[in-house]
Scaffold this motif. Structure first.
Motif, short mmCIF file in Angstrom:
data_model
loop_
_atom_site.label_atom_id
_atom_site.label_comp_id
_atom_site.label_asym_id
_atom_site.label_seq_id
_atom_site.Cartn_x
_atom_site.Cartn_y
_atom_site.Cartn_z
N THR A 126 79.42 34.15 63.58
CA THR A 126 80.04 33.80 64.86
C THR A 126 80.68 35.04 65.45
O THR A 126 81.19 35.90 64.73
CB THR A 126 81.10 32.69 64.70
N ILE A 127 80.64 35.13 66.76
CA ILE A 127 81.30 36.22 67.48
C ILE A 127 82.21 35.59 68.53
O ILE A 127 81.76 34.80 69.36
CB ILE A 127 80.29 37.17 68.14
N GLY B 131 71.90 40.73 68.44
CA GLY B 131 72.31 41.23 69.75
C GLY B 131 73.31 42.36 69.60
O GLY B 131 73.67 42.76 68.48
N ALA B 132 73.78 42.87 70.73
CA ALA B 132 74.66 44.02 70.74
C ALA B 132 76.12 43.61 70.57
O ALA B 132 76.56 42.58 71.08
CB ALA B 132 74.49 44.80 72.04
N LEU B 133 76.86 44.45 69.88
CA LEU B 133 78.30 44.28 69.73
C LEU B 133 79.03 44.97 70.87
O LEU B 133 78.56 45.98 71.40
CB LEU B 133 78.77 44.86 68.40
N SER B 134 80.21 44.44 71.20
CA SER B 134 81.04 45.03 72.25
C SER B 134 82.43 45.32 71.70
O SER B 134 82.87 44.72 70.71
CB SER B 134 81.16 44.07 73.44
N GLU B 135 83.13 46.23 72.36
CA GLU B 135 84.50 46.57 71.98
C GLU B 135 85.36 45.32 71.92
O GLU B 135 85.36 44.49 72.84
CB GLU B 135 85.09 47.54 73.00
N GLY C 80 73.88 54.58 72.00
CA GLY C 80 73.25 53.35 72.46
C GLY C 80 73.84 52.13 71.78
O GLY C 80 74.88 52.19 71.14
N SER C 81 73.16 51.00 71.93
CA SER C 81 73.71 49.73 71.47
C SER C 81 73.74 49.64 69.95
O SER C 81 72.88 50.16 69.25
CB SER C 81 72.90 48.57 72.04
N VAL C 82 74.78 48.94 69.46
CA VAL C 82 74.92 48.63 68.03
C VAL C 82 74.66 47.15 67.86
O VAL C 82 75.41 46.32 68.40
CB VAL C 82 76.32 48.99 67.51
N VAL D 85 85.53 44.69 66.12
CA VAL D 85 84.72 45.86 66.45
C VAL D 85 85.52 46.85 67.28
O VAL D 85 86.14 46.48 68.30
CB VAL D 85 83.45 45.44 67.20
N LYS D 86 85.51 48.09 66.86
CA LYS D 86 86.10 49.20 67.62
C LYS D 86 85.03 50.27 67.82
O LYS D 86 84.54 50.84 66.84
CB LYS D 86 87.31 49.79 66.87
N LEU D 87 84.64 50.48 69.05
CA LEU D 87 83.62 51.48 69.35
C LEU D 87 84.25 52.86 69.46
O LEU D 87 85.34 53.02 70.03
CB LEU D 87 82.91 51.14 70.66
N GLN D 88 83.57 53.85 68.89
CA GLN D 88 84.06 55.22 68.96
C GLN D 88 82.91 56.13 69.37
O GLN D 88 81.76 55.85 69.09
CB GLN D 88 84.63 55.67 67.63
N GLY D 89 83.26 57.23 70.03
CA GLY D 89 82.22 58.15 70.51
C GLY D 89 81.54 58.91 69.40
O GLY D 89 81.98 58.90 68.28
#
Length: 219
Positions: free
Chosen positions: A147-148, A193-197, A64-66, A215-219
């Motif tokens: 900041t994002i 809020g949620a982070l994105s790749e 789910g969301s980070v 940010v790097k999303l991994q399974g």
């Protein structure tokens, strides 16, 4: 406040990481939570700590969301004794992120279970560059934030805490103990809020960047 190697804290020197939940009223409200009547404390493993030095940050994506939560973080430089002031206890501070698996946390809260799986995963406690801590009074002179991708998403000030730094120190020090190498994450203002790749994340204090990561999303 200058960045100085004398005030830095190596990751392998970190002992306990204490965190304060719901310590900004607007953040509690945005998640539909009640403001606690005493400090709500949880912990993260020391292995969750990671520096923000322009690096890629691997975070899990299969649960789910980070969510990001920017926070003032304080390094303890001395052993706490009853009645000790923050001015005598803290050695340095920075801005970091308390990363949260929000969907996991919601499920755990619904069951009344501890938050460790949602809050304590690897890389969930990011740390910017350390600054010399001078006094509690000086902390309210400047804002901190996040900041994002170049857009400000969070801004806070120590004056807005529900429980001030001394209250947190007395509570944690009295109940659990505080010593050199311990860290205190002191809560996040509204705007989480949620982070994105691929998100480029930067924390700041007094309009000066303290650290960044991608940010790097991994399974």
């Amino acid at each position: 406040m200058s960045i100085n190697a004398r005030h830095s804290l190596a990751l392998d020197a970190i002992r306990n990481i204490y965190c304060v939940g719901r310590n900004y009223r607007l953040h509690a409200a945005e998640l539909g939570n009640e403001v606690p009547t005493s400090p709500m404390i949880f912990t993260k493993p020391s292995h969750s700590a990671v520096e923000m030095n322009g690096n890629d940050l691997l975070v899990p994506s299969s649960q789910g969301s980070v969510h990001y939560e920017a926070e003032l973080v304080f390094a303890v430089g001395n052993t706490y004794e009853a009645g000790m002031s923050c001015d005598d206890l803290f050695s340095s501070f920075t801005v970091g992120l308390d990363l949260t698996l929000r969907d996991v946390q919601d499920r755990l809260k619904a069951k009344g279970h501890p938050w460790l799986a949602a809050k304590g995963f690897r890389n969930s406690a990011t740390l910017g560059r350390w600054l010399e801590f001078r006094s509690v009074a000086a902390m309210a002179d400047h804002d901190f934030g996040l900041t994002i991708n170049g857009l400000e998403v969070q801004r806070g000030n120590a004056n807005d805490m529900v429980f001030d730094l001394q209250k947190i120190v007395d509570h944690v020090g009295g109940a659990y103990g505080l010593g050199a190498g311990d860290l205190l994450f002191t809560g996040t203002p509204a705007g989480v809020g949620a982070l994105s790749e691929g998100d480029r994340v930067e924390v700041w204090w007094n309009e000066s960047d303290l650290g960044s990561l991608t940010v790097k999303l991994q399974g």
